[in-house]
Design an enzyme around this catalytic site. Structure first.
Site, mmCIF file in Angstrom:
data_model
loop_
_atom_site.group_PDB
_atom_site.id
_atom_site.type_symbol
_atom_site.label_atom_id
_atom_site.label_comp_id
_atom_site.label_asym_id
_atom_site.label_seq_id
_atom_site.Cartn_x
_atom_site.Cartn_y
_atom_site.Cartn_z
ATOM 1 N N HIS A 44 0.861 -1.190 0.000
ATOM 2 C CA HIS A 44 0.000 0.000 0.000
ATOM 3 C C HIS A 44 0.897 1.239 0.000
ATOM 4 O O HIS A 44 1.985 1.230 0.593
ATOM 5 C CB HIS A 44 -0.913 -0.004 1.234
ATOM 6 C CG HIS A 44 -1.951 1.077 1.161
ATOM 7 N ND1 HIS A 44 -1.686 2.368 1.532
ATOM 8 C CD2 HIS A 44 -3.232 1.059 0.713
ATOM 9 C CE1 HIS A 44 -2.778 3.100 1.328
ATOM 10 N NE2 HIS A 44 -3.725 2.330 0.826
ATOM 11 N N GLU A 63 -3.512 2.336 -7.255
ATOM 12 C CA GLU A 63 -3.896 3.437 -6.372
ATOM 13 C C GLU A 63 -2.937 4.605 -6.587
ATOM 14 O O GLU A 63 -1.873 4.664 -5.958
ATOM 15 C CB GLU A 63 -3.830 2.988 -4.906
ATOM 16 C CG GLU A 63 -4.816 1.898 -4.575
ATOM 17 C CD GLU A 63 -5.233 1.976 -3.112
ATOM 18 O OE1 GLU A 63 -6.449 2.037 -2.865
ATOM 19 O OE2 GLU A 63 -4.367 2.011 -2.227
HETATM 20 P P1 PGA Z 1 -9.167 6.530 -0.090
HETATM 21 O O1 PGA Z 1 -8.026 5.445 0.200
HETATM 22 O O2 PGA Z 1 -10.359 5.785 -0.635
HETATM 23 O O3 PGA Z 1 -9.418 7.154 1.255
HETATM 24 O O4 PGA Z 1 -8.603 7.487 -1.071
HETATM 25 C C1 PGA Z 1 -7.856 4.301 -0.568
HETATM 26 C C2 PGA Z 1 -6.727 3.499 0.008
HETATM 27 O O5 PGA Z 1 -5.813 4.080 0.609
HETATM 28 O O6 PGA Z 1 -6.712 2.252 -0.109
#
Ligand code: PGA
Length: 246
Positions: free
Chosen positions: A91, A163
């Site tokens: 992550h 992401e």
């Molecule tokens: P967010 O985070 O939906 O708050 O942008 C997603 C994540 O960090 O997995």
């Protein structure tokens, strides 16, 4: 798939309220794979509440090895002990706040596979990298380092989450088209190694996914689900996102 990353949020009471609401609605959302990822300390509670195969759960990180002198860390085997099926690996908060480098992320991916967990491998570039046109380079480095360490066949049991760091917990989100472009790059990269794995790989998008933008994301060819952060503290919003996936 709709996966909820609870990060370092929640309390005993909040988790109970959330998971009860999700459990009750899950039956009607059976066309979506729902996964919840609470903090380690709430895994036992999660296992107790979700003794329902429709909703799966996992952890937000793991460490290497099985039974070692690593104070403060959790092994894949321990997560399996609490019924986890998934674990986040790489992550952006682990990479950037806790300095997990490419080699450590790859080793964690392998540790998850060895423990029979499905890693949800997160990939993403910073705003600076995107502005410099380095998105493809960064994503392929992050992916390639794992392929080299774990071998492509391990990806049969994995999920990928794109992401973009500039969209996590931030004011801006990727448009469905921006996300789709990177998802297509990821699928193509995997396809160089194994077309069956590339075609069946679930590639989730994460970064400010909300009930309002979820349906448009799900319409894109290479977006197979979402990884939701902040939004899902409210069961209502999380369930609305699941609804949009149906
Ligand atoms: P967010 O985070 O939906 O708050 O942008 C997603 C994540 O960090 O997995």
């Amino acid at each position: 798939m709709v996966a909820g990353n609870l990060k370092m949020h929640g309390s005993h009471t909040q988790i109970e309220t959330l998971l009860e609401a999700i459990r009750q609605e899950a039956q009607a959302l059976s066309s979506v794979d729902i996964v919840v990822l609470p903090s380690f300390v709430y895994l036992q509670q999660t296992q107790n509440i979700l003794s329902n195969p429709i909703v799966e759960w996992g952890a937000q990180n793991l460490y290497l090895g099985i039974s070692e002198a690593f104070t403060g860390e959790e092994s894949g085997a321990m997560l399996v002990d609490f019924g986890c099926q998934y674990v986040l690996v790489g992550h952006s908060e682990s990479r950037h706040v806790f300095n997990e480098d490419l080699a450590l992320v790859a080793a964690k991916f392998k540790a998850a596979i060895d423990a029979k967990l499905q890693p949800i491998l997160c990939l993403g570039e910073t705003l600076e990298e995107r502005k410099q046109g380095e998105t493809k380079k960064i994503i392929s480095q992050q992916l390639e380092s794992v392929i080299q360490a774990a071998e492509i066949k391990a990806f049969r049991h994995a999920v990928i989450a794109y992401e973009p760091i500039w969209a996590i917990d931030a004011g801006s989100t990727a448009t469905p088209e921006e996300a789709q472009d990177v998802h297509a790059i990821i699928r193509k990269w995997l396809g160089q190694y194994d077309s069956a794995i590339a075609n069946t790989m679930r590639i989730l998008y994460g970064g400010r996914v909300e009930a309002d933008n979820a349906a448009d994301l799900f319409r894109m060819a290479d977006i197979d689900g979402v990884l939701v952060g902040g939004e899902w503290l409210e069961a209502k919003s999380f369930l609305a996102i699941c609804q949009a996936a149906c």
